[in-house]
Write a protein that holds these residues in place. Sequence first.
Motif, mmCIF file in Angstrom:
data_model
loop_
_atom_site.group_PDB
_atom_site.id
_atom_site.type_symbol
_atom_site.label_atom_id
_atom_site.label_comp_id
_atom_site.label_asym_id
_atom_site.label_seq_id
_atom_site.Cartn_x
_atom_site.Cartn_y
_atom_site.Cartn_z
ATOM 1 N N VAL A 15 0.833 -1.207 0.000
ATOM 2 C CA VAL A 15 0.000 0.000 0.000
ATOM 3 C C VAL A 15 0.866 1.254 0.000
ATOM 4 N N SER A 16 1.999 1.208 0.718
ATOM 5 C CA SER A 16 2.909 2.349 0.714
ATOM 6 C C SER A 16 3.433 2.618 -0.687
ATOM 7 N N LEU A 17 3.736 1.549 -1.422
ATOM 8 C CA LEU A 17 4.205 1.699 -2.802
ATOM 9 C C LEU A 17 3.129 2.306 -3.685
ATOM 10 N N LEU A 18 1.899 1.849 -3.525
ATOM 11 C CA LEU A 18 0.794 2.365 -4.339
ATOM 12 C C LEU A 18 0.525 3.840 -4.063
ATOM 13 N N LEU A 19 0.590 4.223 -2.782
ATOM 14 C CA LEU A 19 0.256 5.594 -2.398
ATOM 15 C C LEU A 19 1.462 6.539 -2.454
ATOM 16 N N GLY A 20 2.642 5.968 -2.721
ATOM 17 C CA GLY A 20 3.838 6.795 -2.737
ATOM 18 C C GLY A 20 4.249 7.265 -1.362
ATOM 19 N N VAL A 21 3.913 6.490 -0.341
ATOM 20 C CA VAL A 21 4.220 6.862 1.038
ATOM 21 C C VAL A 21 5.654 6.461 1.363
ATOM 22 N N ASP A 22 6.397 7.360 1.984
ATOM 23 C CA ASP A 22 7.766 7.053 2.375
ATOM 24 C C ASP A 22 7.979 7.487 3.820
ATOM 25 N N GLY A 23 8.969 6.883 4.458
ATOM 26 C CA GLY A 23 9.230 7.205 5.864
ATOM 27 C C GLY A 23 8.626 6.169 6.788
ATOM 28 N N ALA A 24 9.326 5.894 7.896
ATOM 29 C CA ALA A 24 8.907 4.838 8.819
ATOM 30 C C ALA A 24 7.558 5.134 9.458
#
Length: 404
Positions: A15-24
Amino acid sequence: FFYLLAQMAGAGGLVSLLLGVDGAAAQNIVIAVVGVVMIAYVMIGGMKGTTWVQIIKAVLLITATAIMTVWVLGKFGFNLSSLMQQAVDRNPAAGEKLLTPGLKYGINTTTKIDFISLSLALVLGTAGLPHVLQRFYTVPTSRQARKSVEWAIWLIGGFYLLTLVIGYGAGALVGPEEIANAPGKANAAAPLLANALGGSVLLGIVSGIAFATILAVVAGLTITTSATFAHDLYNQVFKNGTATSEQEVKVARYAALGGGVIAILGGMLAKDQNVAFLVALAFAVAASANLPTILYSLFWRRFNTRGALWSMYGGLISAIGLIVFSPVVSGKPVDPLTGKSPSMLQGVDFHLFPLDNPGLVSIPLGFFLGWLGTVTSREFNRAKYAEMEVRSLTGHGVAEAIEH
């Protein structure tokens, strides 16, 4: 629990990859949201909903993987050698070693032994996974159960062969640096390959299928956990078999909620770990704690209660203890690509066991303790073993259990 860790880590990375989310912190929030969705699904859908999701996702997963495999090979003229050479060219750090055994598990004697331990866990662990064994309760006859296992063997074996092409395809078309820098790292290899092949459309389709796969596995695990807690612990141990079915269902819902919260916290801790490796740890625990008892119960008429308890507790405690004090949890050197240690805990080193996978020690120990507990006990019930032998070989009496 270890299998839940793998699925939650995979879901968070996806889901982080899909949403472009980065950071812990952002990835932790994603894992928490995904966990809440899964808990709600389990509590609403139940076993029937889980079964249908598993059926649909299996068809979609195998179909999508087959299409991607043909697509990748087509880009290289259906020449597997050209594909593998391109993967080598995109990975100068590994070079030709990418095509030879030992890049990860043949570096030294310890890693070679670790590979044997991993292989033991993967081969033997499948037979002891609770959520896999539970599926046999949904099959009406023993003949259908055997038939379903045959189908599973062929489909799973074929799927594993396809992943060989997917892995080298990701290395050739995406590259190791982009994979290492993506949310989820190695877990994002297949979605990144889908993006390289068909853009955002194929990425969305493959990610949806992957998410459905994770959802189905987590649902099955959570239901198995909650049902075990409600029926085996709450009813049989705490209530001495006096609890009503309504009470069991209520407790099962609370257990599903509690198990989901634990899975979310564990997923946050293991979000940077390789999902395939976490699955291997789950297999090691299953092979150590469950498999000896299952095999002894089926094929050794002398096997008794003490042997069962010793094999289960001994295999479980040794497997988990060795994992806690292994390099998986602490002590691995910092990876120059990511700047972090591949271990779950950063900046500490208390590992005492040299292998990543405990199977080589914990699986034989589980079998040994099962034998030792049996031979040191005088308990022996020939009639009970004869009854169970007939049930296991013929399926007699299963209809009443299903109806109940």
